[in-house]
Scaffold this active site. Structure first.
Site, short mmCIF file in Angstrom:
data_model
loop_
_atom_site.label_atom_id
_atom_site.label_comp_id
_atom_site.label_asym_id
_atom_site.label_seq_id
_atom_site.Cartn_x
_atom_site.Cartn_y
_atom_site.Cartn_z
N TYR A 1 7.59 14.01 16.85
CA TYR A 1 7.89 12.68 16.30
C TYR A 1 8.18 11.71 17.44
O TYR A 1 7.65 10.59 17.47
CB TYR A 1 9.08 12.76 15.35
N SER B 1 8.30 1.39 14.79
CA SER B 1 8.45 2.50 15.72
C SER B 1 9.80 3.15 15.45
O SER B 1 10.13 3.44 14.30
CB SER B 1 8.34 1.98 17.17
N THR C 1 0.83 -1.20 0.00
CA THR C 1 0.00 0.00 0.00
C THR C 1 0.86 1.25 0.00
O THR C 1 1.99 1.25 0.48
CB THR C 1 -0.95 0.06 1.22
N ASP D 1 -4.30 6.03 2.01
CA ASP D 1 -3.91 7.08 2.95
C ASP D 1 -4.25 6.55 4.33
O ASP D 1 -5.44 6.41 4.67
CB ASP D 1 -4.68 8.36 2.65
N LYS E 1 6.00 8.20 18.45
CA LYS E 1 6.57 6.86 18.58
C LYS E 1 6.43 6.32 19.99
O LYS E 1 6.25 5.11 20.19
CB LYS E 1 8.03 6.87 18.11
#
Length: 279
Positions: free
Chosen positions: A148, A134, A32, A56, A152
């Site tokens: 960010y 991750s 995908t 998406d 994670k």
């Protein structure tokens, strides 16, 4: 026996490298991405063993639909690799509300939606392996990547909880925690906040650290590790990738434990009542 593997973000970077590694050894891949043209070369070479799906991951309904298409096409889904994500570079103060929400939508909620979508399939099969990409920045932090890091850390908490909930259904769950790699993550797929001059020294120090020779790993070198993880009878909950990840995480955790120990008496006193053990 060949496996059916669904990989998000398969049009570039880790996703495409891993997709090709699985295809080369005879597995079937649901690839995908937002740009299916970038996956066409895999279709040309591997034919009907590749099922490209435009997706998406921010769209929850589309995630469920993609899983249903994959299940109907190949009959099963053995492995889900939640790889789609991007880096947002900028200090916490510089980050706008929309930038923060967009980062969490893709890096956290996209993972959640695909995970929720695939669980009924794997429960019915009584088998499966969910792999969340991750980062070692889900265990430790560095400046200039605060949102960010947060995304994670959220994936880590979600996934560790998930592993305890689905083990009885025969579903394995793993977290991949790479250090920096020479992918487009820090290049053309990354986003930058609007800069504030006062943070220039912090950013310069970050850039200097990232300029260390050999700091970024070679993405192609991760393929063998992914194959071993997918083939493991008892895969680990966490797998660090890269030479810098282990020493960085080890040092951070040793420092945390030392701090907990230093403040242990204060922590225990805050319980409010004495703790009795035994009779």
């Amino acid at each position: 026996m060949s496996k059916v593997i669904l990989i998000t973000g398969a049009s570039r970077g880790f996703g495409k490298i891993w997709a090709e590694a699985f295809l080369k050894r005879g597995d079937r891949v649901v690839a995908t991405g937002r740009n299916l043209a970038a996956i066409q070369d895999l279709v040309n070479e591997y034919g009907d063993r590749v099922l490209p799906i435009q997706l998406d991951v921010n769209d929850r309904e589309a995630c469920f639909a993609a899983v249903n298409v994959a299940k109907d096409h190949f009959g099963r889904i053995d492995v889900l690799i939640n790889n789609a994500g991007y880096g947002l570079f900028g200090t916490v103060e510089e980050t706008s509300e929309q930038e923060a929400r967009d980062q969490m939508e893709t890096n956290f909620f996209g993972v959640l939606w695909l995970t929720q979508a695939v669980l009924p399939v794997m429960r019915a099969q009584k088998s499966g392996h969910i792999i969340q990409v991750s980062s070692y920045l889900g265990l430790i932090t560095v400046p200039v990547l605060g949102i960010y890091n947060a995304s994670k850390f959220a994936v880590e908490g979600l996934t560790e909880t998930l592993a305890s909930e689905v083990k009885a259904f025969g579903i394995n769950v793993s977290l991949l925690e790479p250090n920096g790699y020479a992918t487009s993550w820090s290049g053309d797929s990354a986003f930058q906040t609007e800069s504030m001059e006062i943070y220039n020294p912090v950013k310069e120090a970050f850039q200097q650290a990232a300029s260390t020779p050999g700091f970024f790993g070679q993405p192609e070198a991760t393929a063998e590790a992914i194959l071993k993880l997918v083939d493991a009878a008892q895969p680990p909950l966490r797998l660090l990738l890269g030479a810098f990840a282990y020493p960085a995480v080890k040092a951070a955790y040793e420092e945390r434990l030392a701090s907990f120990e230093d403040w242990k008496e204060v922590s225990e006193a805050a319980h409010g009542t004495s703790i009795k053990t035994g009779n």
